[in-house]
Write an enzyme that holds these catalytic residues in place. Structure first.
Site, short mmCIF file in Angstrom:
data_model
loop_
_atom_site.label_atom_id
_atom_site.label_comp_id
_atom_site.label_asym_id
_atom_site.label_seq_id
_atom_site.Cartn_x
_atom_site.Cartn_y
_atom_site.Cartn_z
N ASP A 108 1.05 -1.13 0.10
CA ASP A 108 0.08 0.12 0.00
C ASP A 108 0.96 1.13 -0.10
OD1 ASP A 108 -2.46 1.51 0.17
OD2 ASP A 108 -3.28 -0.09 1.45
N ASP A 212 -2.97 4.67 -2.25
CA ASP A 212 -4.11 5.30 -1.32
C ASP A 212 -4.60 6.86 -2.01
OD1 ASP A 212 -5.36 4.88 1.32
OD2 ASP A 212 -4.60 6.79 1.68
N HIS A 386 -11.11 -2.84 3.30
CA HIS A 386 -11.08 -2.55 4.65
C HIS A 386 -11.80 -1.30 4.99
CE1 HIS A 386 -8.26 -0.04 2.62
NE2 HIS A 386 -8.17 0.76 3.75
N ASP A 387 -12.46 -0.79 4.03
CA ASP A 387 -13.10 0.50 4.35
C ASP A 387 -14.47 0.43 4.07
OD1 ASP A 387 -10.84 2.20 4.77
OD2 ASP A 387 -10.60 2.63 2.45
C1 GLC Z 1 -7.93 5.38 1.99
C2 GLC Z 1 -7.83 4.17 2.91
C3 GLC Z 1 -8.36 4.43 4.30
C4 GLC Z 1 -7.91 5.54 4.86
C5 GLC Z 1 -7.96 6.90 3.98
C6 GLC Z 1 -6.81 7.94 4.53
O1 GLC Z 1 -9.39 5.73 1.69
O2 GLC Z 1 -8.30 3.03 2.31
O3 GLC Z 1 -8.64 3.39 5.00
O4 GLC Z 1 -8.52 6.07 6.09
O5 GLC Z 1 -7.29 6.38 2.82
O6 GLC Z 1 -5.47 7.45 4.19
#
Ligand code: GLC
Ligand code: CA
Length: 645
Positions: A108, A212, A386-387
């Site tokens: 990531d 990300d 995970h979101d």
């Molecule tokens: C992305 C990630 C998330 C995080 C955000 C800020 O959306 O998937 O989990 O909170 O970025 O980094």
């Protein structure tokens, strides 16, 4: 025009398009040393399980040094593994294990922001004359408003995007948590530093990156105030994906560059092309951009079109919003907004739930499936990560174990028959569901859930004068939509059985495991031919066997039907895939010539195609059968047919 010998995507064939990518959320995958937190050695010990599923690429959510304010998406050192997850040597061993099994490993890449504990930010905030001051986005207090905040943008995690820094008397920008200051991508040294981080991991053997929130790295020059779409709110979302007021003038002519304040802004494509030239083009990589807040397909396509030399694929978000209300659906006390041609769309209430209709979902799927196929647009196909909450709870039916199993398998049929690269999130292959409604807010640990809850609580305390105002509607939303659901420790190891804490750890898990772990765990599914896991394995085998599922042209059938979700995938060589699914709680009788008329357009009738069922959640008997004129689909039945002619 639709035709059985129509268009397809085969002129843009590539290995990564047929890859099966498995996302691991390391904190919750498997704990090898009993401290309650998943770790790299835990993952390394489960590689056979992952390989056996049919996975070809693993994507690891962040494992870098981090204070975990946003669960590792706040990085304090890009070149170190957080001790909670292990060491660089553990990572090397994990990579070796992955490569030995002929899989690949993606990391990531979180470079829109760092942690405030990163040495770059520590230096940047040490004084206005720090050589790294310009690495972040600093602004002096404004004198023409009450509070002094430099603009009215709202953070993704509630409140202002600006945090005042006492010592140097300026604000810094953070689109997410205040512990996640945004890097200033306008600064060339920042970009060079990011390229170095990428090379560090690629040289160590990493095979690619999930990037990300990569579409927000460039911000609109001047950081102008966002239009007021939520009059009741102090801060306004800068993430509307509709044209802004024409009165705001920007020095760019392309429509694509005009529309946004903080995502898809002017220089993002330039930065990504620079990344490609300086880094990606020198390595055999696989890349996917996380690109939220963008429902305009033409805007998103730009990131992946081969002619642009940026990313291989992106994650579109529109489907994830089908059950998200716009502001008018927000709880009382929240503002309203309008949606209309050319108007600014009000904020989405991410953690609220709205009932969706099947035709809405199908329309969104169709839009992205058809997007610029000729030109080479490519999506990452996902319904969990995970979101996101668990897909069986949002798109399937988890009201009984039986329906949960059946609808989770149905979702697998849908998932493996979409154009785009297939992503599976840990636990999705087990059909895991959300935490129960009985869980109180104290069990939800995510900063997004907590900040949302606290904000509304405070507003309601003020407006009602009660210390404990009713928060049921907010908890309903959290129950359906919170990111926490996907983050519960995974009941996946061999140990992972009905032993305490689902075998995830011998210690105390960092987060509560789901209440149903005694029935829903990997150990009980491995070796069980009727399990969701066994079905996923088969579904992924089918996906690999039939190219039409990867490259075929998509045609939606029965678009307005509210129970039936059906479509074809067609190759130029004549191969046809047909998917027929019942997305409802009631039985559906499908009259093929009448209900699936599109199937017969462009030449042969359906019966000449020799369609044979290769995947069905209704059990063995329907697999192998040829398509009949009439079929009876029980709730959540899903079948995939492939032509034999
Ligand atoms: C992305 C990630 C998330 C995080 C955000 C800020 O959306 O998937 O989990 O909170 O970025 O980094
Ligand atoms: Ca551990």
């Amino acid at each position: 025009m639709t035709s059985s010998t129509g268009d397809d995507h085969t002129e843009h064939k590539a290995w990564w398009k047929s890859a099966i990518i498995y996302q691991i959320y390391p904190t919750s995958f498997f704990d090898s040393n009993g401290d309650g937190i998943g770790d790299l050695n835990g993952i390394a010990s489960k590689l056979d399980y992952i390989k056996d599923l049919g996975v070809t690429v693993i994507w690891l959510s962040p494992i870098y040094k981090s204070p975990l304010a946003d669960m590792g998406y706040d990085i304090a050192d890009y070149r170190q593994i957080d001790p909670r997850y292990g060491t660089l040597e553990d990572w090397d061993r994990l990579l070796k294990g992955v490569h030995e099994r002929e899989m690949k490993l993606m990391m990531d890449l979180v470079v829109n922001h760092t942690s405030d504990e990163h040495e770059w930010f520590i230096s940047s905030s040490s004084s206005k004359s720090s050589p790294k001051r310009g690495w972040y986005i600093w602004r002096p207090p404004r004198t023409d408003n009450k509070t002094g905040v430099p603009n009215n943008w709202k953070s993704m995690f509630e409140g202002s995007v600006w945090q005042y820094h006492q010592e140097t008397e300026e604000y810094y920008l953070h689109l997410w948590d205040k512990k996640q200051p945004d890097l200033n991508w306008e600064n060339e040294d920042v970009r060079e530093a990011v390229w170095d981080v990428m090379k560090f991991w690629l040289d160590r053997g990493c095979d690619g990156f999930r990037m990300d929130v990569i579409n927000v790295i460039s911000k609109t020059p001047g950081l102008p105030d966002a239009p007021i779409t939520d009059p009741g709110e102090e801060y306004q979302p800068g993430t509307n994906d509709s044209p802004l007021s024409p009165s705001l003038s920007y020095p760019y002519s392309s429509r694509i560059l005009l529309l946004y304040l903080l995502m898809n802004s002017p220089r993002v494509h330039e930065f990504l092309r620079e990344m490609h030239t300086k880094v990606l083009s020198h390595y055999p990589t696989i890349t996917v951009g996380e690109t939220p807040f963008t429902h305009d397909p033409n805007v998103l396509a730009e990131y992946t079109l081969p002619k642009n030399n940026e990313l291989m694929m992106v994650f579109p978000f529109e489907l994830m919003h089908v059950d998200t209300p716009l502001a008018e659906g927000k709880p009382q006390g929240q503002a309203t907004g309008n949606k209309g041609e050319g108007e600014v769309v009000a904020e989405r209430a991410e953690l609220m739930y709205r009932e969706w209709k099947l035709d809405e979902l199908k329309k969104i799927v169709e839009k992205w499936q058809l997007l610029k196929m000729r030109e080479g647009y490519w999506s990452g196909v996902y319904i969990e990560n995970h979101d996101q909450a668990r897909s069986v709870s949002r798109f399937g039916n988890d009201s009984s174990d039986e329906l949960q199993v059946h609808s989770a398998k149905g979702l697998a049929v849908w998932h493996v028959s979409m154009r785009g690269t297939c992503y599976v999130y840990q636990g999705q292959e087990l059909g895991l569901k959300n935490a129960p409604r009985s869980w109180g807010i104290e069990n939800f640990l995510d900063v997004a859930s907590r900040n949302w809850y606290d904000k509304i609580l405070e507003q309601r305390r003020k407006s009602t004068g009660e210390a404990n105002p009713n928060m049921d509607d907010i908890m309903e939303g959290i129950h359906m939509k919170a990111r926490d659901h996907a983050r519960m420790p995974m009941p996946v190891s061999v140990l992972w059985s009905s032993s305490p804490n689902a075998g995830f750890t011998t210690g105390t898990p960092w987060m509560k495991v789901n209440d149903d772990y005694e029935r829903w765990n990997a150990a009980s599914q491995v070796g069980n031919d009727d399990s969701v896991l066994a079905f996923w394995k088969k579904a992924l085998r089918v996906r690999k066997e039939y190219e039409v599922l990867v490259y075929g042209n998509f045609t939606l059938l029965a678009p307005t039907h509210q129970q039936l979700f059906a479509y074809t995938r067609k190759m130029r060589n004549g191969t046809v895939g047909l998917v027929v699914m019942n997305y409802s709680k009631e039985e559906v009788v499908v009259d093929v010539p009448k209900d699936l008329t599109g199937l017969q357009e462009g030449g042969e009738g359906y019966n000449e195609l020799g369609l044979r069922c290769v995947l069905s959640n209704a059990g063995g008997d329907s697999e192998g059968e040829s398509l009949k004129e009439k079929m009876v689909l029980k709730p959540y039945d899903a079948r995939l047919y492939i032509s034999t002619q």
